[in-house]
Design a protein around this motif. Structure first.
Motif, PDB file in Angstrom:
ATOM      1  N   LEU A 147       0.825  -1.206   0.000  1.00 38.61           N
ATOM      2  CA  LEU A 147       0.000   0.000   0.000  1.00 38.61           C
ATOM      3  C   LEU A 147       0.862   1.260   0.000  1.00 38.61           C
ATOM      4  O   LEU A 147       0.479   2.276  -0.586  1.00 38.61           O
ATOM      5  CB  LEU A 147      -0.927  -0.016   1.217  1.00 38.61           C
ATOM      6  CG  LEU A 147      -2.058  -1.051   1.181  1.00 38.61           C
ATOM      7  CD1 LEU A 147      -2.799  -1.078   2.516  1.00 38.61           C
ATOM      8  CD2 LEU A 147      -3.019  -0.767   0.032  1.00 38.61           C
ATOM      9  N   GLN A 179       0.490   4.142  -2.778  1.00 41.22           N
ATOM     10  CA  GLN A 179       0.278   5.541  -2.410  1.00 41.22           C
ATOM     11  C   GLN A 179       1.333   6.439  -3.024  1.00 41.22           C
ATOM     12  O   GLN A 179       1.026   7.527  -3.506  1.00 41.22           O
ATOM     13  CB  GLN A 179       0.285   5.679  -0.889  1.00 41.22           C
ATOM     14  CG  GLN A 179      -0.011   7.097  -0.412  1.00 41.22           C
ATOM     15  CD  GLN A 179      -0.068   7.192   1.098  1.00 41.22           C
ATOM     16  OE1 GLN A 179       0.533   6.389   1.807  1.00 41.22           O
ATOM     17  NE2 GLN A 179      -0.794   8.169   1.606  1.00 41.22           N
ATOM     18  N   GLN A 214      -3.307   4.416  -4.748  1.00 43.65           N
ATOM     19  CA  GLN A 214      -3.878   3.720  -3.596  1.00 43.65           C
ATOM     20  C   GLN A 214      -5.364   3.437  -3.773  1.00 43.65           C
ATOM     21  O   GLN A 214      -5.878   2.436  -3.266  1.00 43.65           O
ATOM     22  CB  GLN A 214      -3.644   4.521  -2.310  1.00 43.65           C
ATOM     23  CG  GLN A 214      -4.359   5.865  -2.235  1.00 43.65           C
ATOM     24  CD  GLN A 214      -3.568   6.991  -2.881  1.00 43.65           C
ATOM     25  OE1 GLN A 214      -2.648   6.750  -3.664  1.00 43.65           O
ATOM     26  NE2 GLN A 214      -3.922   8.231  -2.543  1.00 43.65           N
TER      27      GLN A 214
END
Length: 263
Positions: free
Chosen positions: A115, A119, A124
Motif C-alpha cells: 500500500l 500511495q 492507492q
C-alpha cells in the motif's frame, strides 16, 4: 569510482535486434546515485538494450555485469534481488486485484509495504480494482509500484512516463528523483521520448544515433543541439525559462513535433 563498484557494467557490445545492427562497441557503466536516460528515435534500440541489461535477451549476457558478477552467471533468484525491470507495455492475463499484484512482486509480501508503494504512485485508490479494468496510465503506475516494491539497487524502466497525464508525469519525476538521489546506493536506467522530461530527471544520458553511433556522458554534455539533431533528424533550439531550460524541435526555424521528440 572503480568499475568493480558499479551497479551495472556493459562491456563493449554490438547491439542488434532481429539480425539488424543498432550500435557498435556500445559501452555503459552505471554507478550508485546515477540516473541514466536513454534517448533516440523509434527503433534505435532503447528497449532492446534495457531487455539485454535486465537479462531477458539470450545474446550478449556475458558482456553485462551487475555488481561484480556476470549476468549469465547469476541465477534467476540472484538476478531478482539485484535488478527490477519495467517493460513499456505490461501484459496481463488474469484479472487479479491490484493489491495482490503488488504483493506478488515483493520477496516478502507485506500489505503495508504494498500500500505504501501504491500511495507513492498515486494509485492507492486502485488497490481493490482488477488489473484488467485499469486504464493504460493507471496500469503503468501500478506496474511501477510492482517494480519499486522489489526494492532492488538497480532499476531498469522502459518508458515509465508513457500514458501519464501531465500531473502524473510531474509526480513520477519527483518520485524517481527522490528515490535515486546522488547519495543513494541505487541507480536508475530509463528510456523516454520526451527530451525535456529526460533533461529534468537524468544525471547522465545515452543517445543512440543512426549509423551504429552513440554518445554517452553527463546530461549537460549529451543534451546539446547537435546531438539531439543527430538522434532525431530535426533541428533543436534551447529556450531559457524561469523554471528551467526547454528543448524545442524545429523545422526551418519553426517549432514542430519531430518523430520521437515528445511524450
Amino acid at each position: 569510482m572503480h568499475s568493480s563498484e558499479a551497479l551495472l557494467d556493459l562491456l563493449p557490445l554490438r547491439l542488434q535486434a532481429g539480425g539488424r545492427a543498432l550500435s557498435a562497441e556500445l559501452r555503459l557503466q552505471v554507478l550508485p546515485g546515477q540516473r541514466w536516460g536513454l534517448i533516440g528515435r523509434n527503433g534505435a534500440g532503447k528497449s532492446t538494450l534495457l531487455r539485454l541489461l535486465a537479462g531477458l535477451s539470450p545474446a550478449g549476457r556475458q558482456q553485462v555485469r551487475i555488481g561484480a558478477q556476470r549476468l549469465d552467471r547469476l541465477s534467476p533468484a540472484q538476478l531478482a534481488r539485484r535488478r527490477a525491470y519495467l517493460p513499456a507495455l505490461p501484459h496481463d492475463r488474469f484479472g487479479i486485484r491490484v493489491l495482490d499484484a503488488v504483493l506478488l512482486a515483493q520477496r516478502e509480501a507485506g500489505v503495508a509495504q504494498a500500500l505504501h508503494w501504491l500511495q507513492r504512485l498515486d494509485a492507492q485508490d486502485l488497490a481493490q480494482r482488477s488489473l484488467l479494468g485499469l486504464s493504460a496510465g493507471e496500469r503503468q503506475r501500478v506496474a511501477l509500484a510492482q517494480v519499486l516494491a522489489q526494492e532492488t539497487p538497480l532499476l531498469l524502466l522502459d518508458e515509465p512516463a508513457s500514458f501519464q497525464d501531465p500531473r502524473h508525469q510531474a509526480w513520477l519525476l519527483r518520485l524517481l528523483r527522490d528515490h535515486v538521489p546522488a547519495t543513494a546506493a541505487r541507480a536508475l536506467v530509463f528510456s523516454a521520448h520526451d527530451v525535456n522530461w529526460v533533461a529534468a530527471l537524468a544525471t547522465h544520458v545515452l543517445a543512440l544515433l543512426p549509423d551504429l553511433r552513440w554518445v554517452a556522458g553527463s546530461a549537460g554534455e549529451v543534451l546539446r543541439a547537435a546531438t539531439l539533431e543527430a538522434a532525431y533528424g530535426c533541428a533543436w533550439e534551447r529556450v531559457a525559462g524561469s523554471a528551467g531550460d526547454l528543448w524545442l524541435p524545429l523545422d526551418n526555424g519553426s517549432v514542430l513535433s519531430c518523430p520521437g521528440a515528445g511524450a
